[in-house]
Each structure stands twice: as structure tokens, then as C-alpha cells.
Design an enzyme around this catalytic site. Sequence first.
Site: not given
Ligand code: GUN
Length: 293
Positions: A52, A96, A119
Amino acid sequence: MILIDGKKCSADVRQEIAEDVKALKAEGGKTPHLVAVLVGHDGGSESYVAGKMRACNEVGFKSTLVRYEDDVTEAELLAKVDELNRDEDVDGFIVQLPLPKHISEEKVTEAIDPRKDVDGFHPMNVGRMTIGAPAFVSATPQGIMELLRRYNIETSGKNVVVIGRSNIVGRPMSILLSRKGEPGNATVTVAHSRTKDLKEVCASADILIAALGSPEFVTADMVKEGAVVIDVGTTRVKSDLTKSGWKLKGDVKFDEVADKCSFITPVPGGVGPMTITSLMINTLKSAKKEIYK
Ligand code: GUN
């Protein structure tokens, strides 16, 4: 059979975002800023978050990584969320997941200001997405919508079967495709572990979306001739054939299913590359105030 190239689509979208960011800056606008909060040192989370941050760099966003050790308290994390909610320089942020067991993911998710919830996990965004109002949509379903759009795959009037009913993939996917719109206007069935006659249900699909997280679950006898197959699975399995010792496996037995399909996404290189790019799309939308005016 057409192989849906998620890597190329992702590169194209990132290029478009980069151009948009350049134009924004040229007009004197601010640089979009994404913050990621990472708790602990889980290998999968580390690598997702690194991806990211790299993507932010690629499209010209500012990015900040905030790290905590596993023993951070829920109160400390909620205080950080509150600070990021108030920080005017931050356009969007993510915490996350998964979080350590002593922290409520629900509480943390609901503490995020929906206007910065890139998200798309906050119930406000899920609700708005459901009723067709402007909303941040979670990364994987949004990425799949973008692939369908870019490959001109007709969804209107089609029978779609989504296998899996998770809050972040299966359920939102089923809502987006049944909504009015393009892509959309489909007749959607959500199949899951209690579904009877799953094989027959899947074989009735014009578009089959496998999002159950079970490697090679979908076999050729479950797929109609000419169907579109979207494989969301990304299970890491041990392999002697790769340097890392791991290999990603999809939910679809690609080798026997591909020949029957009109379109299919490979794993890796299909849906996966679009997910982080969707987060970039949401961050840009947030910076441009396109969702919440
Ligand atoms: N853990 C696995 N995929 C994601 C996601 O798209 N966003 C977040 N915040 N955590 C994750």
C-alpha cells in the site's frame, strides 16, 4: 477464453491516478495523503501494508505508516484513530486487520470517521453502498467491478453466483452486482457452506465469483460453458517450486476450468493486483471530496 489481466488493469488505473494527482497539484491542490496503522509484525499484514505504501509512492500520494507493537492498548489505538480523524492533512486512513485479540476490530472500525474510511468497512459506508448512495466501497469488490467494466463484461440480466458471504468480499459483491447500474442489474445468488446442491447452483451461473478461501474448490463440473469466472482466492500454500517456498492458490482449479470460460481471472495476477489500486482510487476520491461533499 480471455484471460483477465489484473496486473495490466492495475497499472493502467495507477497511471490515470498519477495523472490526476499531477493535475491536482498543478491547480494548487493538496497532495492526497493516506495513513496506514499497523499493529504487530504479522507477515501477511507487513507485506500488504508495504504494498500500500509503495502504491502511494507510485501514484504521487503522501503516505505515512504508524506502527504499534502487539501490546498496544485499545484505548491507545482509539486515541490515534481520533487524532487521524481530526488531522486535516490526512485524506484517508486504514487500520490493518487482523488486530490482536484484546482489541475490538468492530470498535476500531466504527471509530474511524466514515469520510476518511477509505477501506469502506465502516457501517455508514456499507449502508450507503447498499442503498446506492455515494460511499467508499471495500477494495476487492471495487477492484472486481473495475475489471468487469474495463473488459466490457455485460452483467445486466445475467445470473451471478457469489460463493462466500464475508463482509468485505462476498456480501458487498452481491449487493453491487444486484444494484441498478453498470456493472449491476444482475440476478445474484449468494452461496455458502449451507447451500444445498452447490454444484448445480454454480453451474447455473453466467458469472461465477469464488470468494470462499478454499484452494481449487471450483472444478470444471461446477462451471457452465462460456461462463465468466472471477477467482478471489489467495491462499498461501507451501511449494518447492518457488524461491520463497510459498505459492498463491486461487479458489478455482484453473487448469481444468479455464477452457470452459469466456473470461477468467488467474491467481496470481487477476483480482489481487486491483485491490491495493482500489484503495488508491478511494484515497483520491477522498482528497477530491467526491463521496462526502
Ligand atoms: N486485512 C486484509 N485485507 C485488509 C484490507 O483491505 N484492509 C484492512 N484494513 N485490513 C485488511
